[in-house]
Write a protein that holds these residues in place. Structure first.
Motif, PDB file in Angstrom:
ATOM      1  N   VAL A 152       0.411  -0.866  -0.116  1.00 50.54           N
ATOM      2  CA  VAL A 152      -0.215  -0.063   0.088  1.00 50.54           C
ATOM      3  C   VAL A 152       0.977   1.408  -0.081  1.00 50.54           C
ATOM      4  CG1 VAL A 152      -2.007   1.040   1.335  1.00 50.54           C
ATOM      5  CG2 VAL A 152      -2.033  -1.870   1.124  1.00 50.54           C
ATOM      6  N   THR A 153       0.694   2.922  -1.031  1.00 45.15           N
ATOM      7  CA  THR A 153       0.822   3.568  -1.161  1.00 45.15           C
ATOM      8  C   THR A 153       0.136   4.283  -0.359  1.00 45.15           C
ATOM      9  OG1 THR A 153       2.657   2.615  -3.049  1.00 45.15           O
ATOM     10  CG2 THR A 153       2.547   5.304  -2.498  1.00 45.15           C
ATOM     11  N   VAL A 154       0.545   5.275   0.164  1.00 45.40           N
ATOM     12  CA  VAL A 154      -0.609   5.839   0.768  1.00 45.40           C
ATOM     13  C   VAL A 154       0.414   7.615   0.597  1.00 45.40           C
ATOM     14  CG1 VAL A 154      -1.914   7.394   2.687  1.00 45.40           C
ATOM     15  CG2 VAL A 154      -1.735   4.908   2.814  1.00 45.40           C
ATOM     16  N   VAL A 155      -1.227   8.184  -0.206  1.00 42.97           N
ATOM     17  CA  VAL A 155      -0.386   9.719  -0.297  1.00 42.97           C
ATOM     18  C   VAL A 155      -1.361  11.045  -0.128  1.00 42.97           C
ATOM     19  CG1 VAL A 155       1.085   8.925  -2.927  1.00 42.97           C
ATOM     20  CG2 VAL A 155      -1.541   9.860  -2.635  1.00 42.97           C
ATOM     21  N   ASP A 156      -0.639  11.606   0.073  1.00 43.87           N
ATOM     22  CA  ASP A 156      -1.288  12.833   0.684  1.00 43.87           C
ATOM     23  C   ASP A 156      -0.333  14.393   0.727  1.00 43.87           C
ATOM     24  OD1 ASP A 156      -2.344  14.779   3.190  1.00 43.87           O
ATOM     25  OD2 ASP A 156      -3.614  12.540   3.958  1.00 43.87           O
ATOM     26  N   ARG A 157      -1.056  15.660   0.817  1.00 42.73           N
ATOM     27  CA  ARG A 157       0.137  17.041   0.059  1.00 42.73           C
ATOM     28  C   ARG A 157      -0.296  16.962   2.451  1.00 42.73           C
ATOM     29  NH1 ARG A 157      -6.108  20.717  -0.542  1.00 42.73           N
ATOM     30  NH2 ARG A 157      -6.312  20.273   1.701  1.00 42.73           N
ATOM     31  N   GLU A 158      -0.092  16.772   2.889  1.00 44.92           N
ATOM     32  CA  GLU A 158       0.096  17.285   4.551  1.00 44.92           C
ATOM     33  C   GLU A 158       1.507  16.456   4.937  1.00 44.92           C
ATOM     34  OE1 GLU A 158      -1.422  19.226   6.256  1.00 44.92           O
ATOM     35  OE2 GLU A 158      -3.280  19.930   5.475  1.00 44.92           O
ATOM     36  N   PRO A 159       2.436  17.074   6.135  1.00 41.85           N
ATOM     37  CA  PRO A 159       3.316  16.286   5.711  1.00 41.85           C
ATOM     38  C   PRO A 159       3.462  15.631   6.927  1.00 41.85           C
ATOM     39  CG  PRO A 159       2.959  17.991   7.425  1.00 41.85           C
ATOM     40  CD  PRO A 159       1.977  18.527   6.437  1.00 41.85           C
ATOM     41  N   ASN A 160       2.251  14.822   7.680  1.00 38.46           N
ATOM     42  CA  ASN A 160       1.743  13.829   8.295  1.00 38.46           C
ATOM     43  C   ASN A 160       1.165  12.835   8.224  1.00 38.46           C
ATOM     44  OD1 ASN A 160       4.647  14.424  10.259  1.00 38.46           O
ATOM     45  ND2 ASN A 160       2.820  16.328  10.522  1.00 38.46           N
TER      46      ASN A 160
END
Length: 772
Positions: free
Chosen positions: A423-431
């Motif tokens: 699983v790869t999780v992407v997010d604009r937040e740093p955490n």
């Protein structure tokens, strides 16, 4: 000021009949007039049966001289306020109305009342609170009397709560009158002042414990405000002056134990009828046809329905956590297993179940039907910080991308990783964490708890790409490099108000982000929050933390806030106003369309957020600003799933539950298997017997909580049914360590004792189809 539509009971020199007056009231309700002032001239039944208003609130103010049965059969949507005294049978058969009497009420007040509240600002006559009822599905009926009660008070009272304050009583020796409580079988009576005697056979006077005093202490100010006698607050809040009456149990009335069956058989049956009695010669010499039959001749047969349906706690949990199974493990001394079980359903059991969830499981706990405290699942949730994750399945070499690391994204990522997928999780937040980490106030969730659970998640997820602003190009690349993609970006575009001066307001999302990051804010003394939902309540508590003295939440309808957030806002003194329609925002105030004006140093708009979906391709269908999905969270593009607030606004637990379902479907697709969402059926709790369990378990003791769980629809192997069966017809065996109970038809007589005695509602009596 509230404006009232006036209806007179006296027209053209003649008194209007009770029927005609009621028809006039009903016609006014149909026309949408919800605030009525009735000038009464002896008409009966004023204010009752106003069901045509539906869920709309109705306020009936009665002036003049009402006749009998004021508020009779009053409905929960109705407030009836009598500005003077009232006649006989006020609140007769009341099923939910609030009735306020600014004077005395005569005989039969609250007679046969089943729900609602009656507040009397004077004294009442004879036979008040008689034959009341109580349905455990609703709050008990309440009668509050400032003065005293007349004779035969609480006669045949069968439920509810009466409070008699003893201010200026009829008789200073008897605030409850002559012969009170005769035939009383249920309910509570609080009274203040002397009382020479009550029915010793039916009731008992007990010490006023802390719980009952707190109940009384919280409600006395409400009562005094209703009758406009706040000046008596200090007088009535003297605990030492109050006394408490409740009903006696059947055993206390009888004062002797039930005769044992063996003793009855030996001393009564055999001596009167059997070997030494009237038909002893027949019994000894003949083989009579039995009057109690077994087998196919039984009319009814018991059926054991262990785990055939979900208990209400699990049924109402959007995450699907089997709460009853966790309590069963605690009872069996397997605390760690109980904690670990939660991680099979949610990656955030301590954060969500322990602190943030409104606990729908507790709200729907069967114990509440019997006015018991629900089992405290939040305590078990908080203990789950010590849960140990299950070992993930071997790697499958399948890959899935998840956009967004809020509760929904973390849930689906967790479940897929446990199944062995990359699983790869992407997010604009740093955490990791989404709004959990960036917006929710630290006062609602200890930071160390959230950080620990996010760290546990991070260890299982193969890759977390932070600072990624997903656009169409990024989305297309993720789609090409992964077998499936899950959109879980939440709703991050705040709604705004298109009004004059709207640019002066800040959004709740902006406000809470800054508060969460510890930034310094000068909010001033007066803060107005437009939107009184739970997010608005979070804003209110943070505004108070930054020094606001006056915090007001306004809404166009009755506020939707509830639970912990609402209580937190109320605890800091926040006020709620509705319905209020904002016209404009000026540099120092909020102006409303009704002409009202509120001073405001800071204005926060909290009317909801919507998803930003400018990156999704045309193959993904949207509907009203949200992504359209099927019951498994799959979009119109079979490679794309969507969960959480991008699909529809909901609770954190809704997002977690959707993530688990999406993971199940993706896993099945990767394995080439079919998948459909399991059908949920709620157990019939009408057969559960909460009276077997402690009414108020110790909150901090998990074992006490576990023992108080009724295990609705799930056998606890307590043996009560086997013990009580008069013919020993219930057989027990074990299968994989679990008990299996069955009924032997050759011995069973279909009496139903097993059904009536089972604490968990496992047995059900059904028609014996073998008869036909």
């Amino acid at each position: 000021m509230q404006s009232f539509y006036k209806i007179s009971g006296f027209k053209e020199g003649s008194r209007v009949s009770s029927r005609d007056l009621e028809e006039g009231i009903q016609e006014a309700i149909r026309e949408g007039r919800l605030n009525l002032e009735i000038d009464a001239h002896g008409q009966h039944g004023i204010g009752g049966r106003l069901w045509k208003a539906g869920n709309r609130k109705v306020h009936v103010r009665v002036t003049g001289f009402p006749g009998q049965r004021l508020g009779a059969m009053g409905f929960p949507n109705t407030t009836i306020e009598c500005m003077g005294p009232a006649s006989d049978d006020t609140g007769w058969l009341n099923v939910g109305a609030e009735i306020i009497i600014h004077g005395d009420a005569t005989n039969g007040t609250a007679n046969a009342m089943a729900q609602g509240k009656i507040y009397v600002g004077g004294r009442i006559g004879a036979r008040g609170m008689t034959m009341t009822k109580f349905n455990p599905r609703f709050d008990p009926p309440e009668l509050w009397v400032l003065g005293s009660a007349g004779d035969s008070f609480a006669e045949f009272m069968a439920g509810g709560i009466a409070v008699v304050c003893g201010v200026n009583p009829h008789d200073r020796r008897k605030v409850l009158g002559y012969r009170p409580c005769v035939g009383m079988v249920s309910g509570k009576i609080f009274f203040r002042g002397p009382q020479e005697a009550v029915s010793q056979h039916d009731v008992k006077q007990v010490d006023l414990d802390d719980e009952n005093w707190h109940w009384l202490e919280e409600r006395i100010p409400i009562f005094l405000k209703k009758i406009r006698r706040e000046d008596l607050l200090n007088t009535l809040l003297n605990r030492s002056e109050w006394q408490y009456i409740t009903d006696k149990t059947a055993f206390e009335k009888k004062k002797k134990a039930r005769r044992a069956m063996a003793d009855f058989r030996h001393k009564v049956w055999e001596s009167e009828l059997g070997s030494g009695g009237m038909i002893g010669d027949i019994v000894d010499q003949a083989d009579p046809i039995p009057l109690i039959v077994t087998g196919d001749l039984r009319r009814f047969a018991p059926v054991w329905e262990h785990a055939k349906a979900m208990p209400p706690c699990q049924f109402h949990c959007p995450s699907g956590i089997p709460v009853h199974r966790r309590w069963s493990l605690v009872r069996n001394g397997q605390l760690q297993e109980a904690l670990d079980l939660s991680l099979q359903y949610s990656p955030l059991p301590a954060t969500v179940c322990g602190y943030l969830c409104p606990n729908l499981c507790m709200q729907n706990c069967t114990r509440k039907q019997s006015l018991m405290d629900p089992v405290d699942v939040s305590a078990l949730g908080q203990a789950s910080i010590k849960a140990i994750p299950p070992e993930p399945a071997p790697p499958t070499n399948h890959s899935v991308a998840v956009i967004g690391s809020g509760p929904a994204g973390l849930s689906v990522a967790w479940q897929l990783a446990l199944k062995g997928h990359r699983v790869t999780v992407v997010d604009r937040e740093p955490n990791l964490g989404g709004k959990l980490k960036a917006v929710i106030p630290v006062e609602r969730i200890p930071e160390e708890v959230l950080d620990a659970e996010l760290a546990r998640l991070g260890e299982l997820i193969a890759e977390f790409q932070s600072g990624v602003e997903v656009n169409a190009e990024v989305f297309d690349n993720l789609k090409r490099t992964h077998e499936y993609i899950v959109i879980a970006v939440g709703a991050n575009a705040p709604k705004t108000l298109p009004i004059q001066g709207g640019e002066r307001a800040v959004t709740s999302l902006e406000f809470l982000r800054k508060a969460r990051s510890g930034g310094v804010m000068n909010v001033g003394n007066d803060v107005v929050i437009i939107g009184a939902g739970n997010v608005g309540c979070d804003v209110a508590t943070q505004a108070a933390r930054y020094g606001a003295k006056n915090v007001v939440l306004v809404d166009v309808q009755e506020p939707a806030s509830f639970g912990k957030e609402r209580m937190a806002a109320q605890s800091i003194g926040a006020k709620f106003l509705w319905p209020k329609f904002v016209e404009r925002i000026t540099p120092d105030a909020v102006q409303f369309k009704d002409g009202d004006r509120l001073l405001a140093d800071t204005v926060v708009v909290s009317i909801g957020d919507v998803p930003v979906l400018d990156f999704i391709p045309e193959t993904v269908v949207t509907e009203r600003g949200h992504i359209k999905v099927d019951e498994t969270a799959q979009t119109s593009d079979p490679q794309v799933f969507a969960i959480g607030d991008v699909v529809k606004p909901g609770l954190i637990t809704d997002a977690i539950g959707m993530g688990r379902i999406a993971a199940e479907k993706i896993d099945a697709l990767l394995k080439g298997e079919a998948y459909s969402v399991p059908t949920k059926t709620k157990a019939d709790t009408s057969l559960v017997q909460p009276s077997y369990f402690e009414p108020r378990p110790t909150a901090c003791d998990l074992v006490s909580q576990a023992n108080s769980c009724a295990s609705c629809g799930t056998c606890r192997d307590c043996g009560i049914c086997q013990t009580i069966c008069p013919t020993s017809a219930i057989d027990r065996r074990e299968e994989d360590g679990d008990p299996i109970l069955s009924c032997n038809p050759d011995r069973c007589i279909g009496c139903g004792f097993c059904v009536a005695a089972c604490p968990c509602g496992i047995w059900r009596l059904e028609e014996n189809t073998a008869i036909g």
